[in-house]
Design a protein around this motif. Sequence first.
Motif, PDB file in Angstrom:
ATOM      1  N   GLN A 101      -6.954  -2.182  -2.324  1.00 46.56           N
ATOM      2  CA  GLN A 101      -7.377  -1.635  -1.041  1.00 46.56           C
ATOM      3  C   GLN A 101      -6.965  -0.177  -0.870  1.00 46.56           C
ATOM      4  O   GLN A 101      -7.046   0.366   0.219  1.00 46.56           O
ATOM      5  CB  GLN A 101      -6.766  -2.450   0.095  1.00 46.56           C
ATOM      6  N   GLY A 126      -3.932   2.977  -1.503  1.00 46.89           N
ATOM      7  CA  GLY A 126      -2.507   3.069  -1.234  1.00 46.89           C
ATOM      8  C   GLY A 126      -2.021   4.488  -1.386  1.00 46.89           C
ATOM      9  O   GLY A 126      -2.775   5.389  -1.726  1.00 46.89           O
ATOM     10  N   PHE A 186      -3.519   0.735  -7.069  1.00 46.78           N
ATOM     11  CA  PHE A 186      -4.035   1.124  -5.762  1.00 46.78           C
ATOM     12  C   PHE A 186      -5.552   1.310  -5.817  1.00 46.78           C
ATOM     13  O   PHE A 186      -6.275   0.891  -4.919  1.00 46.78           O
ATOM     14  CB  PHE A 186      -3.392   2.428  -5.280  1.00 46.78           C
ATOM     15  N   ASN A 196       0.804  -1.223   0.000  1.00 47.08           N
ATOM     16  CA  ASN A 196       0.000   0.000   0.000  1.00 47.08           C
ATOM     17  C   ASN A 196       0.840   1.279   0.000  1.00 47.08           C
ATOM     18  O   ASN A 196       0.275   2.366  -0.005  1.00 47.08           O
ATOM     19  CB  ASN A 196      -0.927   0.033   1.209  1.00 47.08           C
TER      20      ASN A 196
END
Length: 70
Positions: free
Chosen positions: A28, A30, A24, A6
Amino acid sequence: MAENQNIEYKESWRDEYLKWLCGFANAQGGTLYVGIDDAGNVVGVQNAQKLMEDIPNKIQAGLGIVADVN
């Protein structure tokens, strides 16, 4: 803070880094830090104010998303 899935450090901005931002956005989330080397040392960037204006425009034009740029 070390690089991980991340967090990514780049010494300077290149448009090819839009790939990282796309990754990203599809995962999730980043953070891409520009002006930091792979060891986590701040190296700075030239023309930071211009980058702060250009990067959001490139993200929106290339990826069609709006991203926070600080």
